[in-house]
Design an enzyme around this catalytic site. Structure first.
Site, PDB file in Angstrom:
ATOM      1  N   LYS A  22      17.892  44.488   3.357  1.00 52.71           N
ATOM      2  CA  LYS A  22      17.328  43.416   2.531  1.00 52.71           C
ATOM      3  C   LYS A  22      18.412  42.733   1.691  1.00 52.71           C
ATOM      4  O   LYS A  22      18.516  41.508   1.673  1.00 52.71           O
ATOM      5  CB  LYS A  22      16.262  44.008   1.595  1.00 52.71           C
ATOM      6  CG  LYS A  22      15.844  43.077   0.472  1.00 52.71           C
ATOM      7  CD  LYS A  22      14.783  43.686  -0.414  1.00 52.71           C
ATOM      8  CE  LYS A  22      15.288  44.600  -1.515  1.00 52.71           C
ATOM      9  NZ  LYS A  22      15.785  43.944  -2.728  1.00 52.71           N
ATOM     10  N   ASN A  23      19.210  43.542   0.996  1.00 50.33           N
ATOM     11  CA  ASN A  23      20.156  42.964   0.037  1.00 50.33           C
ATOM     12  C   ASN A  23      21.382  42.349   0.708  1.00 50.33           C
ATOM     13  O   ASN A  23      22.225  41.757   0.038  1.00 50.33           O
ATOM     14  CB  ASN A  23      20.556  44.007  -1.005  1.00 50.33           C
ATOM     15  CG  ASN A  23      19.391  44.331  -1.932  1.00 50.33           C
ATOM     16  OD1 ASN A  23      18.395  43.610  -1.951  1.00 50.33           O
ATOM     17  ND2 ASN A  23      19.511  45.414  -2.686  1.00 50.33           N
ATOM     18  N   ARG A  94      14.021  37.925  -8.083  1.00 44.58           N
ATOM     19  CA  ARG A  94      15.214  37.564  -8.852  1.00 44.58           C
ATOM     20  C   ARG A  94      16.369  37.150  -7.965  1.00 44.58           C
ATOM     21  O   ARG A  94      17.195  36.325  -8.347  1.00 44.58           O
ATOM     22  CB  ARG A  94      15.705  38.778  -9.646  1.00 44.58           C
ATOM     23  CG  ARG A  94      14.731  39.398 -10.561  1.00 44.58           C
ATOM     24  CD  ARG A  94      15.426  40.547 -11.238  1.00 44.58           C
ATOM     25  NE  ARG A  94      16.748  40.135 -11.674  1.00 44.58           N
ATOM     26  CZ  ARG A  94      16.983  39.486 -12.785  1.00 44.58           C
ATOM     27  NH1 ARG A  94      16.026  39.215 -13.602  1.00 44.58           N
ATOM     28  NH2 ARG A  94      18.218  39.125 -13.105  1.00 44.58           N
ATOM     29  N   CYS A 118      12.958  42.091 -15.978  1.00 45.16           N
ATOM     30  CA  CYS A 118      12.087  42.702 -14.983  1.00 45.16           C
ATOM     31  C   CYS A 118      11.884  44.165 -15.358  1.00 45.16           C
ATOM     32  O   CYS A 118      12.414  44.631 -16.363  1.00 45.16           O
ATOM     33  CB  CYS A 118      12.644  42.547 -13.581  1.00 45.16           C
ATOM     34  SG  CYS A 118      13.943  43.685 -13.199  1.00 45.16           S
ATOM     35  N   ARG A 123      18.542  42.301 -17.171  1.00 44.75           N
ATOM     36  CA  ARG A 123      19.171  41.669 -16.020  1.00 44.75           C
ATOM     37  C   ARG A 123      19.587  40.215 -16.259  1.00 44.75           C
ATOM     38  O   ARG A 123      19.099  39.300 -15.590  1.00 44.75           O
ATOM     39  CB  ARG A 123      18.270  41.797 -14.793  1.00 44.75           C
ATOM     40  CG  ARG A 123      17.938  43.242 -14.498  1.00 44.75           C
ATOM     41  CD  ARG A 123      17.170  43.431 -13.246  1.00 44.75           C
ATOM     42  NE  ARG A 123      17.979  43.281 -12.053  1.00 44.75           N
ATOM     43  CZ  ARG A 123      17.489  43.366 -10.822  1.00 44.75           C
ATOM     44  NH1 ARG A 123      16.211  43.565 -10.638  1.00 44.75           N
ATOM     45  NH2 ARG A 123      18.274  43.242  -9.780  1.00 44.75           N
ATOM     46  N   PRO A 124      20.519  39.992 -17.176  1.00 46.62           N
ATOM     47  CA  PRO A 124      21.014  38.623 -17.403  1.00 46.62           C
ATOM     48  C   PRO A 124      21.834  38.124 -16.209  1.00 46.62           C
ATOM     49  O   PRO A 124      22.237  38.922 -15.354  1.00 46.62           O
ATOM     50  CB  PRO A 124      21.905  38.792 -18.632  1.00 46.62           C
ATOM     51  CG  PRO A 124      22.312  40.220 -18.638  1.00 46.62           C
ATOM     52  CD  PRO A 124      21.196  40.990 -17.996  1.00 46.62           C
ATOM     53  N   ASP A 126      24.545  36.003 -16.925  1.00 51.38           N
ATOM     54  CA  ASP A 126      25.672  35.353 -17.611  1.00 51.38           C
ATOM     55  C   ASP A 126      26.963  35.376 -16.789  1.00 51.38           C
ATOM     56  O   ASP A 126      27.738  34.415 -16.820  1.00 51.38           O
ATOM     57  CB  ASP A 126      25.895  36.024 -18.982  1.00 51.38           C
ATOM     58  CG  ASP A 126      26.159  37.521 -18.848  1.00 51.38           C
ATOM     59  OD1 ASP A 126      25.304  38.223 -18.272  1.00 51.38           O
ATOM     60  OD2 ASP A 126      27.213  37.992 -19.297  1.00 51.38           O
ATOM     61  N   ASP A 308      19.864  52.436  -6.847  1.00 54.44           N
ATOM     62  CA  ASP A 308      18.687  52.229  -5.999  1.00 54.44           C
ATOM     63  C   ASP A 308      18.206  53.523  -5.330  1.00 54.44           C
ATOM     64  O   ASP A 308      17.184  53.512  -4.634  1.00 54.44           O
ATOM     65  CB  ASP A 308      18.981  51.176  -4.916  1.00 54.44           C
ATOM     66  CG  ASP A 308      19.053  49.775  -5.488  1.00 54.44           C
ATOM     67  OD1 ASP A 308      18.594  49.565  -6.623  1.00 54.44           O
ATOM     68  OD2 ASP A 308      19.580  48.884  -4.794  1.00 54.44           O
ATOM     69  N   ARG A 400       8.159  44.858  -0.760  1.00 52.34           N
ATOM     70  CA  ARG A 400       9.282  43.949  -0.985  1.00 52.34           C
ATOM     71  C   ARG A 400      10.541  44.489  -0.322  1.00 52.34           C
ATOM     72  O   ARG A 400      11.441  43.710  -0.003  1.00 52.34           O
ATOM     73  CB  ARG A 400       9.533  43.781  -2.482  1.00 52.34           C
ATOM     74  CG  ARG A 400       8.452  42.962  -3.177  1.00 52.34           C
ATOM     75  CD  ARG A 400       8.863  42.650  -4.585  1.00 52.34           C
ATOM     76  NE  ARG A 400      10.283  42.328  -4.590  1.00 52.34           N
ATOM     77  CZ  ARG A 400      11.123  42.608  -5.579  1.00 52.34           C
ATOM     78  NH1 ARG A 400      10.705  43.208  -6.659  1.00 52.34           N
ATOM     79  NH2 ARG A 400      12.396  42.283  -5.493  1.00 52.34           N
TER      80      ARG A 400
HETATM   81  N1  EPU Z   1      24.584  42.137 -15.338  1.00 55.86           N
HETATM   82  C1  EPU Z   1      24.951  41.418 -16.449  1.00 55.86           C
HETATM   83  N2  EPU Z   1      25.238  40.090 -16.299  1.00 55.86           N
HETATM   84  C2  EPU Z   1      25.196  39.466 -15.091  1.00 55.86           C
HETATM   85  C3  EPU Z   1      24.814  40.207 -13.964  1.00 55.86           C
HETATM   86  C4  EPU Z   1      24.518  41.553 -14.106  1.00 55.86           C
HETATM   87  O1  EPU Z   1      25.003  41.943 -17.556  1.00 55.86           O
HETATM   88  O2  EPU Z   1      25.474  38.257 -15.046  1.00 55.86           O
HETATM   89  C5  EPU Z   1      24.260  43.573 -15.470  1.00 55.86           C
HETATM   90  C6  EPU Z   1      22.822  43.896 -15.067  1.00 55.86           C
HETATM   91  O3  EPU Z   1      21.909  43.661 -16.119  1.00 55.86           O
HETATM   92  C7  EPU Z   1      22.925  45.353 -14.675  1.00 55.86           C
HETATM   93  C8  EPU Z   1      24.334  45.430 -14.055  1.00 55.86           C
HETATM   94  O4  EPU Z   1      25.036  44.295 -14.542  1.00 55.86           O
HETATM   95  O5  EPU Z   1      22.861  46.164 -15.798  1.00 55.86           O
HETATM   96  C9  EPU Z   1      24.374  45.423 -12.529  1.00 55.86           C
HETATM   97  O6  EPU Z   1      23.561  44.395 -12.025  1.00 55.86           O
HETATM   98  P1  EPU Z   1      23.863  43.589 -10.684  1.00 55.86           P
HETATM   99  O7  EPU Z   1      24.103  42.165 -11.033  1.00 55.86           O
HETATM  100  O8  EPU Z   1      24.904  44.283  -9.891  1.00 55.86           O
HETATM  101  O9  EPU Z   1      22.471  43.667  -9.945  1.00 55.86           O
HETATM  102  P2  EPU Z   1      21.861  42.563  -9.011  1.00 55.86           P
HETATM  103  O10 EPU Z   1      22.944  41.855  -8.304  1.00 55.86           O
HETATM  104  O11 EPU Z   1      20.874  41.759  -9.790  1.00 55.86           O
HETATM  105  C10 EPU Z   1      21.688  44.050  -6.873  1.00 55.86           C
HETATM  106  C11 EPU Z   1      20.575  44.500  -5.964  1.00 55.86           C
HETATM  107  C12 EPU Z   1      19.697  45.513  -6.707  1.00 55.86           C
HETATM  108  C13 EPU Z   1      20.581  46.690  -7.123  1.00 55.86           C
HETATM  109  C14 EPU Z   1      21.766  46.197  -7.977  1.00 55.86           C
HETATM  110  C15 EPU Z   1      22.741  47.277  -8.342  1.00 55.86           C
HETATM  111  C16 EPU Z   1      20.251  42.538  -4.603  1.00 55.86           C
HETATM  112  C17 EPU Z   1      19.376  41.409  -4.188  1.00 55.86           C
HETATM  113  N3  EPU Z   1      19.794  43.343  -5.563  1.00 55.86           N
HETATM  114  O12 EPU Z   1      21.040  43.437  -8.004  1.00 55.86           O
HETATM  115  O13 EPU Z   1      18.723  45.960  -5.791  1.00 55.86           O
HETATM  116  O14 EPU Z   1      19.837  47.620  -7.861  1.00 55.86           O
HETATM  117  O15 EPU Z   1      22.478  45.162  -7.255  1.00 55.86           O
HETATM  118  O16 EPU Z   1      23.263  47.880  -7.210  1.00 55.86           O
HETATM  119  O17 EPU Z   1      21.325  42.709  -4.044  1.00 55.86           O
HETATM  120  C18 EPU Z   1      16.640  46.781  -5.105  1.00 55.86           C
HETATM  121  O18 EPU Z   1      16.961  46.479  -3.945  1.00 55.86           O
HETATM  122  O19 EPU Z   1      15.641  47.487  -5.392  1.00 55.86           O
HETATM  123  C19 EPU Z   1      17.466  46.304  -6.209  1.00 55.86           C
HETATM  124  C20 EPU Z   1      17.025  46.252  -7.463  1.00 55.86           C
END
Ligand code: EPU
Length: 421
Positions: A22-23, A94, A118, A123-124, A126, A308, A400
């Protein structure tokens, strides 16, 4: 609403095949926005989130179609698109935010709803925005939307260091850099296999990207990309969930179609908990111990133990012969499953970022409520291990990210069914 009903206590035996990730599929489909023309993404899982991404591209004016077997996604990107991701779609997924980089790079503007918080944390985004701004985008937040444009018309290569590792943030900025003018160096990048797979997809489109999977990614921007034809990698989290099922007491499961090196951190913890795990042709075989051993687990970005897989691992440790500590370092609020596991007879207390899991000899079935995708998978696993009947409500979370999980578990001997509401 559908529910999953599990009659627990039957040891699983047999072999199960993993679907596409998926990801990895979601950003690959979004990458189509980087080039006009006919794109093909293969090995796509048949999931609600993939359908949402299709709807999002259709909203922008792309022609989106799935093959009869649902595993190949066709996208025709026209010569102009409506560069907008509306709240109605982003709030259900998201990951929609990964259209931001491609839209800005190819079309010079984007209007993308802010995703909001969420179940698992704030999950910002920024870091996505900072990276895109470093490439020359002008970004404003207005009425709940990211309003972005590229005043010069084309993004410009830069050197940017992420403050913290982010998977979709790295993907967004890497996609944008692919069409920027000149060289971009990105540091402190996420090293997840899905980032590496996206880089491979972009290279097939003609992008010049090196270093994906490491801390530093280097991108030599090109003027134009060609349409994509790419097969996404197997889903390591789905694979991990089935490995966990096989590690439950008395089970013996072979997970085929997975990539063992991507599962090393998990396999190490399964072995520490007493499971026997070995490579077999085409995958991994796992045999559960009579009773798991207590084991401490700390989540971390790849190659660490995946967040995950945290909820699913907790289920195994609920049955251990002693106490384990599970520390969640990636998301601030990812213990929603604990309250539900308590309903099944688990003994867990949460102290800040750490859950202390005191093993019990057995769990007992009960109705439980899924709060997010991976928590739902954990509750299904707990139901398989528990005595009696477990009903997992709010199955839409599960759908999902898992392709018909009940149809994959049933051939292993699981007494599991979906009850349509
Ligand atoms: N974060 C920030 N600022 C940002 C982006 C992230 O502070 O601009 C923080 C987040 O709040 C979190 C950490 O950095 O605490 C890591 O978040 P990340 O951005 O890596 O997560 P993501 O890209 O939103 C993806 C997967 C998630 C998985 C995470 C961590 C996808 C579509 N989603 O999310 O998958 O948990 O990486 O490995 O790739 C799932 O599949 O169930 C799922 C939640």
């Amino acid at each position: 609403m559908d529910k999953i009903v599990v009659e627990g206590g039957v040891p699983l035996r047999g072999s199960v095949r993993v679907s596409g990730a998926k990801n990895a599929a979601l950003p690959a489909i979004a990458a189509a926005l980087l080039a006009e023309g006919d794109h093909v993404v293969r090995n796509v899982p048949d999931l609600a989130d993939v359908r949402t991404m299709g709807r999002l591209l259709a909203h922008m004016g792309c022609a989106v179609e799935r093959s009869a077997d649902r595993h190949t996604q066709h996208v025709r990107v026209p010569s102009t698109v409506k560069a907008e991701a509306p709240y109605e779609l982003v709030k259900t997924m998201r990951a929609s935010v990964v259209v931001l980089g491609p839209l800005l790079a190819r079309w010079g503007r984007a209007r993308v709803s802010l995703p909001g918080g969420c179940a698992i944390g704030a999950r910002p985004i920024d870091q996505h925005l900072k990276g895109l701004a470093a490439l020359g985008a002008e970004i404003r937040l207005e009425h709940g939307y990211v309003e972005a444009q590229v005043p010069r018309g084309r993004l410009r290569g830069t050197t940017f260091t992420f403050d913290g590792q982010t998977v979709t943030g790295t993907e967004n900025v890497m996609m944008a850099a692919a069409l920027a003018e000149g060289r971009t160096i990105l540091r402190n990048c996420a090293r997840e296999p899905e980032v590496t797979d996206l880089a491979a997809a972009l290279r097939r489109m003609g992008a010049r990207i090196e270093g994906a999977g490491q801390d530093e990614i280097r991108v030599e921007g090109v003027e134009r990309l060609r349409p994509l034809d790419h097969a996404v990698i197997p889903d390591r989290i789905e694979a991990g969930t089935f490995l966990l099922a096989g590690a439950l007491p008395g089970c013996d499961v072979t997970v085929t179609g997975c990539t063992p090196p991507e599962l090393e951190a998990l396999v190490e913890k399964l072995r520490a908990a007493g499971a026997e795990v070995g490579e077999v042709p085409g995958g991994l075989r796992v045999r559960g111990p009579a009773r798991p051993r207590p084991t401490d687990v700390r989540t971390a970005p790849h190659p660490g133990f995946p967040t995950d897989m945290q909820a699913q691992m907790m289920v195994l440790l609920c049955l251990a012969d002693g106490s384990s500590r599970i520390t969640e370092t990636v998301f601030e609020n990812r213990f929603m499953h604990v309250q539900e596991l308590l309903r099944l007879g688990a003994d867990i207390t949460v102290e800040g970022k750490t859950a202390v899991v005191r093993g019990v000899p057995a769990l007992s079935g009960a109705p439980v409520m899924a709060s997010d995708l991976r928590a739902s998978a954990a509750l299904v696993l707990a139901g398989l291990a528990a005595r009696g009947t477990t009903e997992v409500l709010r199955v839409y979370h599960l759908d999902r990210g898992y392709e018909r999980i009940e149809e994959k578990l049933e051939p292993l001997g699981a007494r599991i069914s979906r009850v349509r509401a």
